[in-house]
Design a protein around this motif. Structure first.
Motif, PDB file in Angstrom:
ATOM      1  N   ASP A   7     -96.075  21.815  89.914  1.00  0.00           N
ATOM      2  CA  ASP A   7     -95.629  20.544  90.675  1.00  0.00           C
ATOM      3  C   ASP A   7     -97.214  20.060  91.224  1.00  0.00           C
ATOM      4  O   ASP A   7     -97.692  18.752  91.047  1.00  0.00           O
ATOM      5  N   SER A   8     -97.884  20.988  91.773  1.00  0.00           N
ATOM      6  CA  SER A   8     -98.592  20.099  93.265  1.00  0.00           C
ATOM      7  C   SER A   8    -100.396  20.993  92.847  1.00  0.00           C
ATOM      8  O   SER A   8    -101.061  19.957  93.072  1.00  0.00           O
ATOM      9  N   ARG A  52    -107.529  31.408  92.019  1.00  0.00           N
ATOM     10  CA  ARG A  52    -109.162  31.265  92.028  1.00  0.00           C
ATOM     11  C   ARG A  52    -109.173  29.914  92.887  1.00  0.00           C
ATOM     12  O   ARG A  52    -108.265  28.740  93.212  1.00  0.00           O
ATOM     13  N   ALA A  53    -110.538  30.396  93.888  1.00  0.00           N
ATOM     14  CA  ALA A  53    -110.431  28.999  94.877  1.00  0.00           C
ATOM     15  C   ALA A  53    -110.798  27.527  93.871  1.00  0.00           C
ATOM     16  O   ALA A  53    -111.385  27.455  92.700  1.00  0.00           O
ATOM     17  N   GLY A  54    -111.147  26.963  94.612  1.00  0.00           N
ATOM     18  CA  GLY A  54    -111.393  24.828  94.175  1.00  0.00           C
ATOM     19  C   GLY A  54    -110.417  24.540  94.524  1.00  0.00           C
ATOM     20  O   GLY A  54    -110.090  22.924  93.667  1.00  0.00           O
ATOM     21  N   ARG A  55    -109.198  24.099  94.853  1.00  0.00           N
ATOM     22  CA  ARG A  55    -107.841  23.923  95.123  1.00  0.00           C
ATOM     23  C   ARG A  55    -108.565  22.300  96.198  1.00  0.00           C
ATOM     24  O   ARG A  55    -108.967  23.235  96.975  1.00  0.00           O
ATOM     25  N   THR A  56    -107.804  21.544  96.485  1.00  0.00           N
ATOM     26  CA  THR A  56    -108.658  20.628  97.662  1.00  0.00           C
ATOM     27  C   THR A  56    -107.635  20.953  98.761  1.00  0.00           C
ATOM     28  O   THR A  56    -106.612  21.319  98.533  1.00  0.00           O
ATOM     29  N   ALA A  57    -107.839  20.294  99.319  1.00  0.00           N
ATOM     30  CA  ALA A  57    -106.887  20.817 101.096  1.00  0.00           C
ATOM     31  C   ALA A  57    -105.553  19.869 100.959  1.00  0.00           C
ATOM     32  O   ALA A  57    -104.959  19.612 101.090  1.00  0.00           O
ATOM     33  N   GLN A  59    -104.374  19.297  98.219  1.00  0.00           N
ATOM     34  CA  GLN A  59    -103.237  20.091  96.869  1.00  0.00           C
ATOM     35  C   GLN A  59    -102.614  20.454  97.730  1.00  0.00           C
ATOM     36  O   GLN A  59    -101.604  21.032  96.904  1.00  0.00           O
ATOM     37  N   LYS A  60    -103.465  22.069  98.349  1.00  0.00           N
ATOM     38  CA  LYS A  60    -102.785  22.753  99.475  1.00  0.00           C
ATOM     39  C   LYS A  60    -101.365  22.218  99.999  1.00  0.00           C
ATOM     40  O   LYS A  60    -100.631  22.638 100.637  1.00  0.00           O
ATOM     41  N   LYS A  61    -101.562  20.882 100.834  1.00  0.00           N
ATOM     42  CA  LYS A  61    -100.911  19.881 101.907  1.00  0.00           C
ATOM     43  C   LYS A  61     -99.402  20.189 101.079  1.00  0.00           C
ATOM     44  O   LYS A  61     -98.729  19.871 101.194  1.00  0.00           O
ATOM     45  N   ASP A  62    -100.502  20.143  99.936  1.00  0.00           N
ATOM     46  CA  ASP A  62     -98.248  19.343  98.995  1.00  0.00           C
ATOM     47  C   ASP A  62     -98.451  20.440  98.415  1.00  0.00           C
ATOM     48  O   ASP A  62     -97.152  20.033  98.301  1.00  0.00           O
TER      49      ASP A  62
END
Length: 105
Positions: A7-8, A52-57, A59-62
């Motif tokens: 989802d996130s 893997r790296a590349g998600r935004t802050a 996206q992580k908060k979501d």
């Protein structure tokens, strides 16, 4: 957990590489306490994600919010007991079999 990842941050439905470990005081213990004014108790759920790296802050908060909501809704885990840490790496850090680096050209 997997639903929240899909989802996130867009994990594929078939990306189900998950390890579930119980820390019930018999097979292992998980130490906890209060940190950043967030109390935890024996109902703590510790989630360790490697991706893997590349998600935004954002996206992580979501992701954190979605995991917490689903854990509460589906497993009655108190929101203060959801502890999440993410470890990021590069495409070269993965091999899914056959001695190959599937994420590399």
């Amino acid at each position: 957990m997997h639903q929240a990842l899909m989802d996130s941050i867009g994990f594929p439905a078939d990306d189900r590489f998950q390890i579930l470990t119980s820390h019930d005081g018999t097979t292992g213990t998980l130490r906890h306490g209060t940190y950043l004014d967030i109390p935890r108790d024996d109902g703590i759920v510790y989630i360790d994600i490697t991706m893997r790296a590349g998600r935004t802050a954002d996206q992580k908060k979501d992701l954190y919010e979605r995991v917490c909501a689903l854990a509460h809704e589906r497993a009655d885990v108190a929101p203060h007991n959801v502890f999440i840490v993410i470890h990021e790496n590069t495409p070269a850090d993965w091999s899914f079999g056959h001695g190959q680096a599937q994420y590399l050209p």
